[in-house]
Write a protein that holds these residues in place. Structure first.
Motif, mmCIF file in Angstrom:
data_model
loop_
_atom_site.group_PDB
_atom_site.id
_atom_site.type_symbol
_atom_site.label_atom_id
_atom_site.label_comp_id
_atom_site.label_asym_id
_atom_site.label_seq_id
_atom_site.Cartn_x
_atom_site.Cartn_y
_atom_site.Cartn_z
ATOM 1 N N SER A 261 0.784 -0.611 0.136
ATOM 2 C CA SER A 261 -0.364 0.429 -0.094
ATOM 3 C C SER A 261 1.002 0.902 -0.317
ATOM 4 N N ALA A 262 2.203 1.104 0.773
ATOM 5 C CA ALA A 262 2.947 2.121 1.006
ATOM 6 C C ALA A 262 3.678 2.705 -0.479
ATOM 7 N N LYS A 263 4.054 1.055 -1.056
ATOM 8 C CA LYS A 263 4.932 1.572 -2.379
ATOM 9 C C LYS A 263 3.533 2.213 -3.109
ATOM 10 N N ARG A 264 2.473 1.993 -3.712
ATOM 11 C CA ARG A 264 1.276 2.800 -4.159
ATOM 12 C C ARG A 264 0.848 3.545 -4.433
ATOM 13 N N MET A 265 0.731 4.004 -2.678
ATOM 14 C CA MET A 265 0.695 5.524 -2.499
ATOM 15 C C MET A 265 1.796 6.712 -2.967
ATOM 16 N N SER A 269 1.739 9.428 -5.632
ATOM 17 C CA SER A 269 2.468 10.640 -4.992
ATOM 18 C C SER A 269 3.637 11.208 -5.507
ATOM 19 N N GLU A 270 3.689 10.772 -6.240
ATOM 20 C CA GLU A 270 5.562 10.963 -6.892
ATOM 21 C C GLU A 270 5.650 12.306 -7.238
ATOM 22 N N TYR A 271 5.211 13.038 -7.648
ATOM 23 C CA TYR A 271 5.126 14.822 -7.703
ATOM 24 C C TYR A 271 4.837 15.768 -6.298
ATOM 25 N N CYS A 272 4.279 15.298 -5.156
ATOM 26 C CA CYS A 272 4.049 15.501 -4.153
ATOM 27 C C CYS A 272 4.309 14.613 -2.622
ATOM 28 N N SER A 306 9.464 6.784 0.636
ATOM 29 C CA SER A 306 9.020 7.954 0.232
ATOM 30 C C SER A 306 11.102 8.555 0.385
ATOM 31 N N SER A 307 11.085 8.224 1.224
ATOM 32 C CA SER A 307 12.795 8.388 1.487
ATOM 33 C C SER A 307 13.515 8.087 0.410
ATOM 34 N N GLU A 308 13.475 7.377 0.132
ATOM 35 C CA GLU A 308 14.307 7.086 -1.232
ATOM 36 C C GLU A 308 13.501 6.528 -2.466
ATOM 37 N N SER A 309 12.091 7.456 -2.671
ATOM 38 C CA SER A 309 11.806 7.941 -4.145
ATOM 39 C C SER A 309 12.087 9.369 -4.366
ATOM 40 N N GLY A 310 12.097 10.381 -3.509
ATOM 41 C CA GLY A 310 13.306 11.637 -3.314
ATOM 42 C C GLY A 310 12.053 12.016 -2.603
ATOM 43 N N ASP A 339 -3.414 18.565 -8.314
ATOM 44 C CA ASP A 339 -4.256 17.174 -8.563
ATOM 45 C C ASP A 339 -3.469 17.005 -7.250
ATOM 46 N N ALA A 340 -4.398 16.691 -5.879
ATOM 47 C CA ALA A 340 -4.699 16.496 -4.590
ATOM 48 C C ALA A 340 -5.286 14.795 -4.365
ATOM 49 N N ALA A 341 -6.141 14.972 -5.110
ATOM 50 C CA ALA A 341 -6.275 13.360 -5.181
ATOM 51 C C ALA A 341 -6.040 12.250 -5.112
ATOM 52 N N PRO A 342 -4.358 11.931 -5.441
ATOM 53 C CA PRO A 342 -4.178 10.975 -4.991
ATOM 54 C C PRO A 342 -3.597 10.734 -3.570
ATOM 55 N N ILE A 343 -3.300 12.041 -2.793
ATOM 56 C CA ILE A 343 -3.223 11.952 -1.315
ATOM 57 C C ILE A 343 -4.476 12.039 -0.037
#
Length: 408
Positions: A261-265, A269-272, A306-310, A339-343
């Motif tokens: 789940s964390a990976k998909r989140m 949301s990779e841009y935010c 997240s720390s591994e993804s920037g 676009d904050a829908a993924p958050i």
């Protein structure tokens, strides 16, 4: 002395399996001879067992090891196969050590007027072998399950080591020792298995001698019957292994769902990512100073991935040092995202992961939905809470279309 052989491997025949168990018993018997009765009584034997059972084993057993052994099976199928195989080995060991223990009982009653056979050399060795074999098997099986589901365990970390021990021996499962835990256990073995799991619950004291004494008492319950029955001992060992392993599978699989789940989140949301972490932390903070452990676990993996993804180091540092959430700052950050829908979707998962959504979380999610331009459906949220991790973020159940026969 350490044991580095895999504890239970598939054999070509029942005869070969029995021979493999006999070899393992011989190895463990040498280990048991190096432990005196006082070390068994005070629990100090358990620290030695950890070194004996895990030091070399964890160097050998990893994801590549299982990919080589089961190249075309999904994790659920491999876990099922390992549990079935381990239970079979446990049953065989139970029959072999029960036979040795029965001989010690007869010899003791004939020569010592009813003195406890466990105090004699033969009885102590048989009892010790059974205790160590079962303990080693459960430790390694729990570790296997963690590896197969991708749950990271660093056994040099005291917290991770305690986690493995707690899961391996179903510590604190006593309150669950009802029909759910005993499901499938035959009537003849049920009273003994229930007695083992329904006694006074072990206090979560992270002390190896305490664990050692706890396991000793569990084994004493198992053999404290008027006549040591070989079929009963076989059945109890078999079902004890299945009960604890199924509990380990349940816990590890749930954690694997959280990791996925964390990976998909993060991917969604990779841009935010900074805003994602703050919004998720806002959900946790909604419940005050005592959030659910499941929420903390999911957030832990969310921060790691997240720390591994920037995600910025500044955000991680600020979250680590935050006691009181600055809601105005978070709402301001979220309002600036196009676009904050993924958050919003990620935060619904965060709120639901513990199996319930509180009124405080509902209030935050209602405002978050408005901020993110998403429709708010309270009934849907409560349904999601009842099911735990959202299926859209969770591990998909793998249905094996083939039979895995390890033997009964």
């Amino acid at each position: 002395m350490t044991s580095d052989d895999s504890l239970f491997e598939e054999a070509k025949s029942d005869k070969d399996t029995r021979k493999a168990v006999q070899n393992q018993i011989a190895d463990i018997k040498n280990f048991v001879k190096g432990i005196n009765i006082d070390e068994f009584k005070n629990g100090e034997w358990f620290a030695k067992l950890l070194t004996f059972s895990l030091d070399k084993y964890v160097q050998k057993v990893n994801a590549d090891y299982f990919r080589g052994k089961y190249p075309n099976l999904p994790p659920d199928a491999i876990v099922q196969a390992r549990i079935k195989l381990a239970a079979k080995y446990a049953g065989i060991e139970g029959s072999l050590t029960a036979a040795a223990y029965s001989t010690a009982v007869i010899a003791t009653l004939g020569s010592a007027g009813g003195a406890s056979p466990v105090t004699g050399p033969a009885g102590l060795t048989a009892f010790g072998v059974d205790l160590v074999y079962a303990s080693q098997l459960q430790l390694r099986l729990a570790y296997d399950i963690a590896v197969l589901y991708g749950v990271p365990l660093d056994l040099d970390d005291p917290e991770d080591l305690w986690k493995l021990i707690r899961i391996a021996f179903a510590i604190q499962v006593g309150e669950d020792a009802g029909n759910a835990v005993l499901k499938g256990v035959p009537a003849v073995a049920r009273p003994v298995v229930k007695a083992i799991f329904s006694g006074p619950r072990l206090v979560a004291a992270k002390s190896l001698p305490v664990i050692g004494k706890y396991l000793l008492q569990r084994n004493i319950i198992k053999i404290s019957i008027p006549v040591v029955s070989i079929p009963l001992s076989t059945g109890v060992n078999y079902w004890m292994t299945k009960v604890t392993a199924n509990k380990a599978r349940e816990i590890m699989r749930k954690e694997a769902k959280m990791i996925e789940s964390a990976k998909r989140m993060v991917n969604a949301s990779e841009y935010c990512l900074d805003e994602l972490l703050w919004a998720a932390w806002m959900i946790i903070a909604a419940n005050g100073a005592q959030p659910d452990e499941a929420e903390y676990t999911l957030f832990h993996y969310l921060t790691l991935i997240s720390s591994e993804s920037g995600v910025s180091a500044k955000t991680l540092d600020e979250i680590r040092n935050t006691v009181e959430v600055d809601y105005s700052k978070i709402w301001s950050m979220l309002s600036q995202i196009s676009d904050a829908a993924p958050i919003y979707r990620a935060c619904t998962v965060m709120a639901a992961v513990d199996g319930k959504i509180t009124s405080q979380e509902i209030d935050v999610l209602r405002r978050l939905a408005d901020c993110c331009g998403e429709a708010f459906d309270e009934q849907e949220l409560h349904e999601k809470g009842n099911s735990g991790v959202d299926d859209s973020f969770a591990v998909k159940d793998e249905v094996a279309t083939y039979a895995i026969e390890i033997g009964d």
